[in-house]
Each structure stands twice: as structure tokens, then as C-alpha cells.
Motif scaffolding. Structure first.
Motif, PDB file in Angstrom:
ATOM      1  N   MET A   1       0.837  -1.183   0.000  1.00 50.21           N
ATOM      2  CA  MET A   1       0.000   0.000   0.000  1.00 50.21           C
ATOM      3  C   MET A   1       0.877   1.239   0.000  1.00 50.21           C
ATOM      4  O   MET A   1       1.948   1.241   0.560  1.00 50.21           O
TER       5      MET A   1
ATOM      6  N   LYS B   1      -1.869   3.524   8.972  1.00 43.67           N
ATOM      7  CA  LYS B   1      -2.616   2.853  10.030  1.00 43.67           C
ATOM      8  C   LYS B   1      -2.266   3.491  11.359  1.00 43.67           C
ATOM      9  O   LYS B   1      -1.108   3.679  11.685  1.00 43.67           O
TER      10      LYS B   1
ATOM     11  N   ILE C   1      -8.602   6.022  -3.349  1.00 45.29           N
ATOM     12  CA  ILE C   1      -8.634   4.785  -2.573  1.00 45.29           C
ATOM     13  C   ILE C   1      -8.045   3.618  -3.360  1.00 45.29           C
ATOM     14  O   ILE C   1      -7.428   2.721  -2.794  1.00 45.29           O
TER      15      ILE C   1
ATOM     16  N   ASP D   1      -4.437   3.817  -2.922  1.00 39.89           N
ATOM     17  CA  ASP D   1      -4.130   3.425  -1.551  1.00 39.89           C
ATOM     18  C   ASP D   1      -4.121   1.909  -1.393  1.00 39.89           C
ATOM     19  O   ASP D   1      -3.356   1.361  -0.599  1.00 39.89           O
ATOM     20  N   LEU D   2      -4.962   1.235  -2.159  1.00 42.28           N
ATOM     21  CA  LEU D   2      -5.052  -0.223  -2.098  1.00 42.28           C
ATOM     22  C   LEU D   2      -4.052  -0.911  -3.022  1.00 42.28           C
ATOM     23  O   LEU D   2      -4.026  -2.133  -3.109  1.00 42.28           O
TER      24      LEU D   2
ATOM     25  N   TYR E   1      -7.592   3.630   9.391  1.00 41.09           N
ATOM     26  CA  TYR E   1      -6.763   3.910   8.233  1.00 41.09           C
ATOM     27  C   TYR E   1      -7.104   5.280   7.683  1.00 41.09           C
ATOM     28  O   TYR E   1      -8.266   5.624   7.548  1.00 41.09           O
ATOM     29  N   GLN E   2      -6.084   6.025   7.374  1.00 41.22           N
ATOM     30  CA  GLN E   2      -6.252   7.357   6.813  1.00 41.22           C
ATOM     31  C   GLN E   2      -5.934   7.259   5.322  1.00 41.22           C
ATOM     32  O   GLN E   2      -4.815   6.925   4.944  1.00 41.22           O
ATOM     33  N   ALA E   3      -6.932   7.496   4.494  1.00 37.14           N
ATOM     34  CA  ALA E   3      -6.769   7.321   3.047  1.00 37.14           C
ATOM     35  C   ALA E   3      -6.355   8.626   2.384  1.00 37.14           C
ATOM     36  O   ALA E   3      -6.584   9.711   2.906  1.00 37.14           O
TER      37      ALA E   3
ATOM     38  N   LEU F   1      -1.941   5.743   2.781  1.00 39.23           N
ATOM     39  CA  LEU F   1      -2.777   4.905   3.622  1.00 39.23           C
ATOM     40  C   LEU F   1      -1.975   4.563   4.875  1.00 39.23           C
ATOM     41  O   LEU F   1      -1.088   3.737   4.864  1.00 39.23           O
TER      42      LEU F   1
END
Length: 127
Positions: free
Chosen positions: A1, A7, A28, A31-32, A22-24, A5
Motif C-alpha cells: 500500500m 494505520k 482509494i 491506496d489499495l 486507516y487514513q486514506a 494509507l
């Protein structure tokens, strides 16, 4: 990631329990770690505009299918965010069918950014 992103741990307020938060970032899909994240986000935003236009007109999925020239199951896939079978061009045509202009702007990226991006801007009428 990617870095956007992050944690963190936060207390739930009920003793010793902690919850992962989780701060995106802005995208997204990036981020993934999804490939083609810019295109995925652009398609999702276009599909959201299509959904809102259909809802604003009070169209059923069957009637929307007729307006868009597709099957009702395809409209259902649009509503559910299942966009693998929809190209950007196809989404543009759907927006045109719903009375929306689609404008594509190509411009140099700012020097402050390392790479160029694909972004969508949906104006208030289509939200």
C-alpha cells in the motif's frame, strides 16, 4: 500500500480495546495498490454521476437501460460499481444519453507533481 494509507490505533473508549483506523489519500484505488488506479477512480466517479442522474429523473433500471441503450443487468452493474465491462468512452456515451456534455481537457502536469494523472470533475448538475 502506498504512503497515503496510514494505520493508526485509537482507543474505543471502552477500556483496553483499540481499533485500527486507516487514513486514506485522494484515491482509494491507489491506496489499495490497484494498477490503473487513476482510471478506476475516474470510472467510479463517472458511474456515480450516471447513478445520480438516473435517480434524479426517477428512472427505473429498466427505463434507464432503454435510455442508455444497454440491458437492465448492465444498469444494475453500474449501480453496484461493477465497472470492469465499461470503458471510459462507454461511460461518456451514457452521460451524453442522459443530456450531459463531457469535456476532456489535456494539460501539462504541474512541476510539483512527479507524474501525470487522470482526473474527473463532475459538476453539480450530474451529482
Amino acid at each position: 500500500m502506498r504512503e497515503a494509507l496510514r494505520k493508526t490505533r485509537r482507543s474505543t473508549g471502552s477500556g483496553d480495546e483499540e481499533q485500527a483506523v486507516y487514513q486514506a489519500g485522494d484515491n482509494i484505488f491507489a491506496d489499495l495498490g490497484r494498477p490503473n488506479a487513476d482510471e478506476l477512480l475516474a470510472k467510479a466517479e463517472l458511474a456515480r454521476a450516471i447513478r445520480h442522474l438516473i435517480a434524479a429523473r426517477g428512472l427505473t433500471q429498466a427505463i434507464a437501460a432503454g435510455v442508455l441503450g444497454i440491458s437492465q443487468p448492465d444498469v444494475s452493474n453500474l449501480h453496484r460499481g461493477r465497472l470492469a465491462g465499461f470503458s471510459m468512452e462507454r461511460l461518456y456515451r451514457f452521460l451524453n444519453s442522459l443530456g450531459q456534455d463531457v469535456r476532456i481537457v489535456v494539460q501539462p502536469k504541474p512541476r510539483s507533481r512527479a507524474r501525470a494523472t487522470v482526473r474527473t470533475l463532475v459538476r453539480a448538475g450530474a451529482r
